[in-house]
Design an enzyme around this catalytic site. Structure first.
Site, PDB file in Angstrom:
ATOM      1  N   ASP A  88       9.924   2.124  28.005  1.00 56.10           N
ATOM      2  CA  ASP A  88       9.400   0.827  27.598  1.00 56.10           C
ATOM      3  C   ASP A  88       9.224   0.867  26.086  1.00 56.10           C
ATOM      4  OD1 ASP A  88       8.141  -1.719  27.706  1.00 56.10           O
ATOM      5  OD2 ASP A  88       7.308  -1.218  29.678  1.00 56.10           O
ATOM      6  N   ASP A 189       9.753  -4.747  25.257  1.00 60.99           N
ATOM      7  CA  ASP A 189       8.601  -5.617  25.446  1.00 60.99           C
ATOM      8  C   ASP A 189       8.635  -6.804  24.478  1.00 60.99           C
ATOM      9  OD1 ASP A 189       5.956  -5.678  26.867  1.00 60.99           O
ATOM     10  OD2 ASP A 189       5.193  -5.738  24.817  1.00 60.99           O
ATOM     11  N   GLU A 231      12.673  -8.283  27.306  1.00 57.10           N
ATOM     12  CA  GLU A 231      11.742  -9.214  27.945  1.00 57.10           C
ATOM     13  C   GLU A 231      11.689 -10.470  27.084  1.00 57.10           C
ATOM     14  OE1 GLU A 231       7.097  -9.477  29.471  1.00 57.10           O
ATOM     15  OE2 GLU A 231       7.582  -8.621  27.543  1.00 57.10           O
ATOM     16  N   HIS A 305       4.750  -5.499  36.564  1.00 58.62           N
ATOM     17  CA  HIS A 305       3.334  -5.146  36.409  1.00 58.62           C
ATOM     18  C   HIS A 305       2.482  -6.302  35.895  1.00 58.62           C
ATOM     19  CE1 HIS A 305       5.147  -4.938  32.534  1.00 58.62           C
ATOM     20  NE2 HIS A 305       3.970  -4.826  31.957  1.00 58.62           N
ATOM     21  N   ASP A 306       3.100  -7.412  35.531  1.00 61.21           N
ATOM     22  CA  ASP A 306       2.357  -8.587  35.055  1.00 61.21           C
ATOM     23  C   ASP A 306       2.274  -9.681  36.118  1.00 61.21           C
ATOM     24  OD1 ASP A 306       2.150  -7.477  32.469  1.00 61.21           O
ATOM     25  OD2 ASP A 306       3.970  -8.477  31.769  1.00 61.21           O
TER      26      ASP A 306
HETATM   27  O1  TEU Z   1       4.148  -9.103  28.457  1.00 59.38           O
HETATM   28  C1  TEU Z   1       4.403 -10.247  27.713  1.00 59.38           C
HETATM   29  C2  TEU Z   1       3.530 -11.365  27.977  1.00 59.38           C
HETATM   30  O2  TEU Z   1       3.647 -12.371  27.294  1.00 59.38           O
HETATM   31  C3  TEU Z   1       2.506 -11.230  29.029  1.00 59.38           C
HETATM   32  O3  TEU Z   1       1.260 -11.136  28.441  1.00 59.38           O
HETATM   33  C4  TEU Z   1       2.571 -12.376  29.907  1.00 59.38           C
HETATM   34  O4  TEU Z   1       2.386 -13.546  29.190  1.00 59.38           O
HETATM   35  C5  TEU Z   1       1.531 -12.317  30.949  1.00 59.38           C
HETATM   36  O5  TEU Z   1       1.192 -11.026  31.257  1.00 59.38           O
HETATM   37  C6  TEU Z   1       2.085 -12.947  32.176  1.00 59.38           C
HETATM   38  O6  TEU Z   1       1.253 -12.672  33.206  1.00 59.38           O
HETATM   39  C7  TEU Z   1       4.395  -7.863  27.900  1.00 59.38           C
HETATM   40  C8  TEU Z   1       3.988  -6.794  28.872  1.00 59.38           C
HETATM   41  O7  TEU Z   1       4.792  -6.877  30.019  1.00 59.38           O
HETATM   42  C9  TEU Z   1       2.532  -6.930  29.168  1.00 59.38           C
HETATM   43  O8  TEU Z   1       2.092  -6.022  30.146  1.00 59.38           O
HETATM   44  C10 TEU Z   1       1.781  -6.723  27.877  1.00 59.38           C
HETATM   45  O9  TEU Z   1       0.414  -6.967  28.083  1.00 59.38           O
HETATM   46  C11 TEU Z   1       2.282  -7.628  26.766  1.00 59.38           C
HETATM   47  O10 TEU Z   1       3.699  -7.679  26.689  1.00 59.38           O
HETATM   48  C12 TEU Z   1       1.808  -7.124  25.444  1.00 59.38           C
HETATM   49  O11 TEU Z   1       2.450  -5.914  25.139  1.00 59.38           O
END
Ligand code: TEU
Ligand code: CA
Length: 531
Positions: A88, A189, A231, A305-306
């Protein structure tokens, strides 16, 4: 691709936190599933304000996860099983505890000052009203030098200044450090934010974004057998082609998020819920399947994971858990693109249900709670949003077996294991030949054996009930039909065609004659049509 969220995958030393040795112990399981690569969520040194997405040293391993020797062993052990490790790459921002930021904030003439985005306030006010994804202003006043720094995520995640070539070169050197260790590529990311122009309030898809990616490609992974996936929350098919057209030398593919935004109220946030319309899901998938043509490459995913667990979100996690999880797997894996499985998806893990905000670990949900309480929302409303969409849903420990704490840890897990582990766990799944696991295993195997799944063109069937999602894949004169009942009701389906074979299904039925059929709730099947 299989995503591992290291904190929640397997603990090997009883401290309640998953670790690299734990992942190594489970490689044979992943080999059995059949995956080719692991996307490893961040394992770098981090104070864990955002569970590792706030990095304080890109070339060291987080102490809780192990050592660099463990990491090298993981890469090596994975390689022996023909599994690649995709790192990542979190380079939109660092942790505020990264030495670059510590230097940067110390004085205006420090050589690292321009590694981050600093602005003077306007008459004692913030430079502008840009907001952080985790709520509140994206500008944080910093005492020592009396200026504001930009953080599009938490205050502990200051944004790097990509306009500075020294920043970019430092990142490329770090990427090459990892490439030299034998990794298989990078998941990038929020890469669509690195071309930002904060003064014009442009964050995503800034004008220099693709120049930077072409430069990165040339200076790091370009010309090597490495996979890269960006992403990109703001991607349309047109934009996705800019990233992933092989001729442009940028990335292998992107994650687009249009489909996972369909159950939120348009123009509002992920927390403002509305039911999914299957008609819209069909429309969005069709668009992405047809519009990339041969100039772009898609990623296929329901989970990460989000995101909340798909079986709870758009399937059915009670009566039809197994049926609906298999249907969702079949629907996704028969599309064109590279599929991503998030740990636990292959056994149908579910969302967790919380009663109180004290159960929440995730910074995004916590900040939203405080924000919405101050705006007058009720606790019940807010908890409903967190139960539906909160990121901890996907982050509860992996459920391995029926022993205490689901075999995840012998200690106290950092985030509670879900009670349903007695029923939903890997050991049960492996012991039952009709389990969700074996549907995923078979789908992966099919993808390795049939070029039609990789290259075939996509065509949506339009004359079906709204909740029946059916499509063709055509390749070299052969046509496969994929039919998925996206509802907990029986649905009619009829096609005046016969088939030559059933490829996969989530029933024991025969699929020879396709006319006048009644689909069971969540029934899904894939057949090869007779010519
Ligand atoms: O996520 C990008 C992001 O914009 C997320 O915050 C998203 O909007 C939200 O989680 C949707 O539920 C990436 C990573 O995947 C996330 O885990 C990180 O918190 C974020 O970037 C910051 O690095
Ligand atoms: Ca541990």
């Amino acid at each position: 691709m299989y995503q591992v969220y290291p904190r929640s995958f397997q603990d090997s030393n009883g401290d309640g936190i998953g670790d690299l040795t734990g992942i190594i112990q489970r490689l044979d399981y992943l080999k059995k599933l059949g995956i080719s690569a692991i996307w490893l969520s961040p394992v770098y040194r981090s104070p864990n304000d955002d569970n590792g997405y706030d990095i304080s040293d890109y070339e060291q391993i987080m102490a809780e996860f192990g050592t660099m020797a463990d990491m090298e062993q993981l890469i090596h052990e994975a390689q022996q099983r023909e599994i690649k490790i995709i790192m990542d790459l979190v380079v939109n921002h660092t942790s505020d505890e990264h030495p670059w930021f510590i230097e940067s904030r110390s004085s205006k003439d420090n050589p690292y000052r321009d590694f981050y985005v600093w602005r003077k306030g306007l008459d004692g006010e913030k430079p502008n009203d840009l907001e952080s994804t985790f709520l509140g202003s994206a500008w944080q006043f910093d005492e020592p030098t009396g200026e504001y720094y930009l953080h599009l995520f938490s205050q502990k995640q200051p944004d790097l200044n990509w306009e500075n070539p020294d920043v970019r070169n430092a990142i490329y050197n770090m990427m090459n450090f990892w490439i030299d260790k034998g990794i298989g590529g990078f998941r990038m990311d929020v890469i669509d934010l690195v071309g930002k122009i904060p003064d014009q309030k442009i964050t995503g898809n800034g004008p220099k974004l693709h120049d930077y990616l072409q430069e990165m490609n040339a200076k790091t992974f370009g010309g090597k057998d490495l996979l890269t996936v960006g992403e990109t929350w703001g991607a349309t098919p047109e934009i996705a082609k800019l990233y992933s057209d092989p001729k442009r030398n940028e990335l292998s593919m992107v994650f687009q998020f249009e489909h996972v935004s369909l159950d939120e109220q348009p123009g509002k946030s992920k927390w403002d819920l509305r039911p999914l319309q299957i008609a819209e899901l069909k429309k969005v998938f069709s668009k992405w399947q047809t519009e990339l043509d041969d100039q772009g490459w898609n990623s296929l995913f329901w989970n990460n994971h989000d995101l909340p667990r798909i079986v709870s979100r758009w399937g059915n996690d009670s009566t039809y858990r197994i049926q609906s999880a298999k249907m969702l797997a079949i629907l996704l894996h028969m599309l064109k693109g590279t599929p991503y499985i998030y740990q636990g998806e292959e056994i149908g893990m579910t969302n967790r249900v919380i009663q109180d905000i004290t159960e929440v670990e995730d910074i995004e949900s916590k900040n939203m709670y405080i924000d919405r309480i101050s705006k007058g929302y009720t606790k019940t409303e807010i908890l409903a949003s967190i139960n539906a969409k909160g990121r901890d849903n996907a982050r509860t420990p992996m459920q391995w077996d029926n022993t205490e704490n689901a075999g995840f840890t012998t200690g106290k897990p950092w985030l509670a294991v879900q009670d349903n582990y007695h029923e939903i766990n890997v050991a049960n799944a492996l012991a039952d030949k009709n389990s969700i696991f074996y549907t995923y295993q078979k789908l992966i195997e099919l993808r390795k054996n049939y070029p039609l799944i990789i290259w075939g063109s996509f065509e949506l069937l339009t004359n079906t009930p709204e909740t029946v999602f059916a499509y063709y894949r055509h390749y070299q004169g052969e046509t496969w039909l994929i039919v998925c009942n996206f509802s907990n009701q029986e649905q009619p389906f009829s096609l005046e065609k016969t088939t030559t074979k059933t490829i996969i299904a989530n029933t024991e039925k025969e699929y020879f004659d396709l006319s006048d059929r009644i689909l069971e709730p969540y029934e899904a099947f894939v057949v090869c049509l007779a010519r």
